[in-house]
Design a protein around this motif. Sequence first.
Motif, PDB file in Angstrom:
ATOM      1  N   PRO A   1      34.088  38.482  61.429  1.00 53.11           N
ATOM      2  CA  PRO A   1      34.572  37.960  60.133  1.00 53.11           C
ATOM      3  C   PRO A   1      34.481  38.962  59.011  1.00 53.11           C
ATOM      4  CG  PRO A   1      32.685  36.698  61.116  1.00 53.11           C
ATOM      5  CD  PRO A   1      33.123  37.755  62.159  1.00 53.11           C
ATOM      6  N   SER A   2      33.405  39.526  58.985  1.00 54.47           N
ATOM      7  CA  SER A   2      33.077  40.242  57.662  1.00 54.47           C
ATOM      8  C   SER A   2      34.186  41.311  57.622  1.00 54.47           C
ATOM      9  CB  SER A   2      31.674  40.877  57.927  1.00 54.47           C
ATOM     10  OG  SER A   2      31.637  42.218  57.139  1.00 54.47           O
ATOM     11  N   ALA A   3      34.304  42.253  58.471  1.00 56.77           N
ATOM     12  CA  ALA A   3      35.472  42.926  58.548  1.00 56.77           C
ATOM     13  C   ALA A   3      36.933  42.247  58.133  1.00 56.77           C
ATOM     14  CB  ALA A   3      35.581  43.913  59.852  1.00 56.77           C
ATOM     15  N   ALA A   4      37.263  41.186  58.845  1.00 52.95           N
ATOM     16  CA  ALA A   4      38.560  40.637  58.547  1.00 52.95           C
ATOM     17  C   ALA A   4      38.352  40.199  57.046  1.00 52.95           C
ATOM     18  CB  ALA A   4      38.549  39.423  59.387  1.00 52.95           C
ATOM     19  N   LEU A   5      37.415  39.603  56.535  1.00 55.87           N
ATOM     20  CA  LEU A   5      37.213  39.263  55.045  1.00 55.87           C
ATOM     21  C   LEU A   5      37.601  40.355  54.288  1.00 55.87           C
ATOM     22  CD1 LEU A   5      34.371  36.716  55.036  1.00 55.87           C
ATOM     23  CD2 LEU A   5      36.946  36.265  54.361  1.00 55.87           C
ATOM     24  N   ILE A   6      37.074  41.661  54.523  1.00 54.10           N
ATOM     25  CA  ILE A   6      36.971  42.671  53.548  1.00 54.10           C
ATOM     26  C   ILE A   6      38.606  43.275  53.715  1.00 54.10           C
ATOM     27  CG2 ILE A   6      36.327  45.242  53.031  1.00 54.10           C
ATOM     28  CD1 ILE A   6      33.555  43.909  54.044  1.00 54.10           C
ATOM     29  N   SER A   7      38.957  43.402  54.803  1.00 46.31           N
ATOM     30  CA  SER A   7      40.327  43.817  55.043  1.00 46.31           C
ATOM     31  C   SER A   7      41.414  42.817  54.152  1.00 46.31           C
ATOM     32  CB  SER A   7      40.862  43.650  56.602  1.00 46.31           C
ATOM     33  OG  SER A   7      41.853  44.201  56.715  1.00 46.31           O
ATOM     34  N   ALA A   8      41.158  41.697  54.112  1.00 45.54           N
ATOM     35  CA  ALA A   8      42.185  40.687  53.607  1.00 45.54           C
ATOM     36  C   ALA A   8      41.965  40.877  51.984  1.00 45.54           C
ATOM     37  CB  ALA A   8      42.029  39.462  53.909  1.00 45.54           C
ATOM     38  N   ILE A   9      40.638  41.243  51.691  1.00 46.86           N
ATOM     39  CA  ILE A   9      40.555  41.362  50.269  1.00 46.86           C
ATOM     40  C   ILE A   9      41.074  42.580  49.757  1.00 46.86           C
ATOM     41  CG2 ILE A   9      38.737  42.039  48.303  1.00 46.86           C
ATOM     42  CD1 ILE A   9      36.733  39.991  50.039  1.00 46.86           C
ATOM     43  N   THR A  10      41.045  43.741  50.527  1.00 50.91           N
ATOM     44  CA  THR A  10      41.629  44.889  50.439  1.00 50.91           C
ATOM     45  C   THR A  10      43.141  44.843  50.254  1.00 50.91           C
ATOM     46  OG1 THR A  10      39.944  45.873  51.586  1.00 50.91           O
ATOM     47  CG2 THR A  10      41.830  47.423  51.060  1.00 50.91           C
ATOM     48  N   LEU A  11      43.875  44.027  51.268  1.00 53.17           N
ATOM     49  CA  LEU A  11      45.297  43.935  50.980  1.00 53.17           C
ATOM     50  C   LEU A  11      45.916  43.119  49.970  1.00 53.17           C
ATOM     51  CD1 LEU A  11      46.952  44.173  54.727  1.00 53.17           C
ATOM     52  CD2 LEU A  11      46.606  45.944  52.817  1.00 53.17           C
ATOM     53  N   VAL A  12      45.204  41.746  49.950  1.00 50.45           N
ATOM     54  CA  VAL A  12      45.972  40.933  48.973  1.00 50.45           C
ATOM     55  C   VAL A  12      45.077  41.480  47.477  1.00 50.45           C
ATOM     56  CG1 VAL A  12      45.774  38.695  48.429  1.00 50.45           C
ATOM     57  CG2 VAL A  12      45.662  39.103  51.006  1.00 50.45           C
ATOM     58  N   GLY A  13      44.048  41.795  47.545  1.00 52.01           N
ATOM     59  CA  GLY A  13      43.485  42.025  46.177  1.00 52.01           C
ATOM     60  C   GLY A  13      44.268  43.453  45.700  1.00 52.01           C
ATOM     61  N   GLY A  14      44.159  44.484  46.522  1.00 52.46           N
ATOM     62  CA  GLY A  14      44.822  45.594  46.164  1.00 52.46           C
ATOM     63  C   GLY A  14      46.378  45.673  45.810  1.00 52.46           C
ATOM     64  N   GLN A  15      46.903  44.562  46.582  1.00 47.74           N
ATOM     65  CA  GLN A  15      48.516  44.396  46.301  1.00 47.74           C
ATOM     66  C   GLN A  15      48.450  43.804  44.945  1.00 47.74           C
ATOM     67  OE1 GLN A  15      50.513  45.527  48.652  1.00 47.74           O
ATOM     68  NE2 GLN A  15      52.315  45.251  47.560  1.00 47.74           N
ATOM     69  N   PHE A  16      47.734  42.882  44.713  1.00 50.70           N
ATOM     70  CA  PHE A  16      47.589  41.968  43.491  1.00 50.70           C
ATOM     71  C   PHE A  16      47.341  42.848  42.294  1.00 50.70           C
ATOM     72  CE2 PHE A  16      44.639  39.715  40.602  1.00 50.70           C
ATOM     73  CZ  PHE A  16      45.358  39.083  39.903  1.00 50.70           C
ATOM     74  N   VAL A  17      46.311  43.918  42.504  1.00 53.84           N
ATOM     75  CA  VAL A  17      45.909  44.758  41.395  1.00 53.84           C
ATOM     76  C   VAL A  17      47.000  45.923  41.168  1.00 53.84           C
ATOM     77  CG1 VAL A  17      44.367  46.600  40.548  1.00 53.84           C
ATOM     78  CG2 VAL A  17      43.466  44.368  41.661  1.00 53.84           C
ATOM     79  N   LEU A  18      47.591  46.209  42.249  1.00 50.05           N
ATOM     80  CA  LEU A  18      48.555  47.504  42.279  1.00 50.05           C
ATOM     81  C   LEU A  18      49.834  46.897  41.514  1.00 50.05           C
ATOM     82  CD1 LEU A  18      47.970  50.252  42.903  1.00 50.05           C
ATOM     83  CD2 LEU A  18      49.426  49.821  45.019  1.00 50.05           C
ATOM     84  N   GLU A  19      50.415  45.770  41.940  1.00 52.42           N
ATOM     85  CA  GLU A  19      51.669  45.164  41.621  1.00 52.42           C
ATOM     86  C   GLU A  19      51.714  44.436  40.391  1.00 52.42           C
ATOM     87  OE1 GLU A  19      53.814  42.008  44.088  1.00 52.42           O
ATOM     88  OE2 GLU A  19      53.699  43.602  45.535  1.00 52.42           O
ATOM     89  N   ARG A  20      50.796  43.506  40.015  1.00 55.66           N
ATOM     90  CA  ARG A  20      50.658  42.806  38.959  1.00 55.66           C
ATOM     91  C   ARG A  20      49.906  43.259  37.689  1.00 55.66           C
ATOM     92  NH1 ARG A  20      51.293  38.386  42.331  1.00 55.66           N
ATOM     93  NH2 ARG A  20      53.228  39.166  43.374  1.00 55.66           N
ATOM     94  N   VAL A  21      48.705  43.934  37.958  1.00 60.04           N
ATOM     95  CA  VAL A  21      47.952  44.522  36.866  1.00 60.04           C
ATOM     96  C   VAL A  21      48.400  45.878  36.494  1.00 60.04           C
ATOM     97  CG1 VAL A  21      45.590  45.018  36.372  1.00 60.04           C
ATOM     98  CG2 VAL A  21      46.010  43.080  37.935  1.00 60.04           C
ATOM     99  N   LEU A  22      48.421  46.760  37.456  1.00 60.01           N
ATOM    100  CA  LEU A  22      48.620  48.115  36.892  1.00 60.01           C
ATOM    101  C   LEU A  22      50.294  48.441  37.157  1.00 60.01           C
ATOM    102  CD1 LEU A  22      46.105  49.877  38.954  1.00 60.01           C
ATOM    103  CD2 LEU A  22      45.766  49.346  36.676  1.00 60.01           C
ATOM    104  N   GLY A  23      50.719  47.459  37.465  1.00 59.04           N
ATOM    105  CA  GLY A  23      52.417  47.669  37.669  1.00 59.04           C
ATOM    106  C   GLY A  23      52.833  48.915  38.317  1.00 59.04           C
ATOM    107  N   LEU A  24      52.045  49.358  39.382  1.00 64.62           N
ATOM    108  CA  LEU A  24      52.594  50.645  40.038  1.00 64.62           C
ATOM    109  C   LEU A  24      53.533  50.345  40.924  1.00 64.62           C
ATOM    110  CD1 LEU A  24      49.087  52.589  40.397  1.00 64.62           C
ATOM    111  CD2 LEU A  24      50.827  53.019  38.755  1.00 64.62           C
TER     112      LEU A  24
END
Lengths: 250, 315, 314
Positions: free
Chosen positions: C265-288
């Motif tokens: 579960p720990s790896a799954a949570l971190i993985s999900a944070i990386t993808l969802v959070g990363g996508q969120f930051v990249l797309e919405r926050v940084l606009g890359l």
Amino acid sequence: MIIVTDLSHKIGTAPILQDINMTLEKGGVTALIGPNGAGKSTLLSLIARLVPIQTGRITVDDLTIGACPTDVLARTLAILPQVIDTAPLLSVRELVGFGRYPYHKGRPTAEDHAKVDYALETFQLTPLADRRLETLSGGQRQRAQVAMTFAQDTDYILLDEPLNNLDIAASRSLMAILRDLAATHSRTIVIVLHDINYAAAYADQIVAMKSGQIVATGSPEAIVTDRLLQDVFQTDPKVHCLNGKMMVQV
Amino acid sequence: MRLTVVLLLIALSVVSLFVGVAEVRVSTLWSDPEALRLLAISRGPRTIAVVITGGALAICGAILQMLVRNRFVEPMTAGTGQGAALGILLVTLFAPDAPILAKMAMASFTALATSAGFLAIVQRLPPTQPLLVPLVGLIYGAIIGACVTFVAFQADLLQYIQIWMNGEFSGILQGRYELLWVAAAVGALSYLAADQFAIVGMGRTVSVSLGLNYTQVVVLGLLSISIVTALTVVTVGMIPFVGLVVPNIVSRLAGDNLRLTLPMTAMSGAILVLASDIVGRLVRYPYEIPVGSVFGILGAVVFLWLLYAPRRHAQ
Amino acid sequence: MHSKRLCLLALFLGGCIAGYLLLGARGNWAFVLPFRGNKLIALLLVAIAVSTATVLFQTITQNRILTPAIMGFDALYVLIVTILVYLLGGQVFLQLPAVGQFVFNTTLMLVAALALFGSLLTRARGDLMRMILTGIIFAVLFRAITDFLQRMIDPNEYAVIQISSYARFARIEVELLAIASVLTCAALIATWRMRHRLDVLALGPDAAINLGENPQRGMFQALIIIAVLVSVSTALVGPMAFMGLLVVSLAHMITPTASHAVLLPSAALISAITLVGGQFVLERVLGLSTPLIVVVDVVGGGVFLILLMRGKRR
């Protein structure tokens, strides 16, 4: 009782073991000795089903190696694995806890916890119980592994050169523990040893091997002699008798 | 054996002249000015470009293998090629009007920087783990490649990247390959230093005790590798594995005396790349498959073979 | 200690999901939410599939730097799809129902992975570096053959492959998402039921035999699950070289334990944070405009290099 019948083993085309026949009675400490390449470790691995049997037959009590389900065997026979360095994240208690796995398959009962505590106590590991394996010395780690095999609660315990990488204090303490396991807990110990002096000092019985065959079986006094050492190891050290124990001068 | 190699190279070069979409026949060559023009503008330059590229890349591989003292590395996959691509990308981004020579210089510079980085990493690796070196090289190259992709994505220059990342000779025409002659010259010059590279390949201690300026030779080696790699990436794009496969094969056949084997290495490199290019032209005729794709398969298979085939010891 | 950290990770993931779904949405909520919802489900599926496959793979090989992606599993999947299009023709391939295509690919993937990697993992066990290098070269070879075949295929049919192996984030087929969810859930349930056995298998084959587990059988089952999970993630978004390595290394740092009941579960949570959070930051926050995978690969590749150089090769 471990009975080995007509056991032969090859790796590729090289014969490692040839027509081994051997009977080890229940109880006591048996040491397998012999020069490098004699086939001691292979024999031990075959008994412990780590390596599949090619020809021949091995039975431990009424269980036949190869035919008996492996999880049933795990409650009768344990082998001390090589030092586990692949999973350094385990604590001592967790490692010893794995010894109960053959009984609870991942869901430990109160009895299992009690047995783990008892094993930790027996091997004076209680103060170290929550330490990580990686933080222990080689001798302590080895002791933790023996505690795990002890917790496995099997009649037979096999050990493959457990003294490798241990200093003299840790080696003597481990051998004393094994003697005690045989004497007070009536376990049957089979151990591959490099050093004949340890075999002579701590074993009840010695099996000498050479080129894939058993050369001699008997008490240390009968085996550790000038002639046999010359024959098996092709070297001529002096053998002394000190306080009733045989000693090889190196 | 040397004669066989020379003959093979000549034979393949001739074949290369006459393979392609527009038909050129030997019989009508002298009576057909159109065919002659085709040879002079397209087929001839292309064949020369292939030969130079193959030869120079193979020599680079041999030199890098000496510098890092490991048989399983080559510049194209160990960061030098990706570094060159990064350089051109940066120039294209910030100074699109810079003259071609300036672009080249920048590409060579970044290639040099990334290969020096690789060398620095390799020197920290334990010598007991020889396969760690190619492993680290491949990952190092992949990371720089990913950086290149990142920049390209941001700058909307992805198409350029595709051109540099996959070697192809179909765009080679008269006037668009001449820079490669520099690569040829660098390759030939490094032959003069063959003995020095061979000594460096025996390690720092041996080099120093033989009175060699170790650092100087290493820098010279890195410089030639970077220039050749940068030139190749700019003109034709990356061709992976040439520098790895060829020196290994030659070493198995002809031993390790660099001065003797370097010409063989160069010619064998030329032959293999030429053969791959011809295959690429024929297999999906009239379309072309880039030489990088063809050599990628060939190179990977040979690499696996090198990894598992026991090395015959010198007779 | 671990359960507290798992809760914190879950909370953090919840925040990322909320931010991803709600932030920056203009106009019609009825349109935005289902659209983003589908994309979110795809991200979560991929994240969990990648982390679980990586944990399983590292357990059966007993080391921390191997992952299915590094060993060429992703590339193998893309190659299989390409070979199918090459042999059957793009039109025939397209006419197969999406579910059929997917199941067919996954089955082939299973067979190929078992044949190739089953023997590699058993035989080359003693020589880790050789094994990794073989895997990486396999990956290069698979990609080279894929590239070669794609150029042998008609440009029209070539387009089919691009649809079936890349860039699913842009437009996710609901039908594919459904079958991917079912398969992932089945694989996850199987993994969870194995968790205690995985703890034992991680000790190494000899120790596993001693404790009455059959390591061959465990490895076989784990490889099947891995093949299914890799198929799901690759079919949905394409190959991700270092994602698994990155998130599982992080999991080992945040929840340092050998227990799979925590690690999975720990790896799954971190993985999900990386993808969802990363996508969120990249797309919405940084606009890359760069795909997240490129960034993850750079960071993950760096982690891999550091692990290699630090000597943590086991």
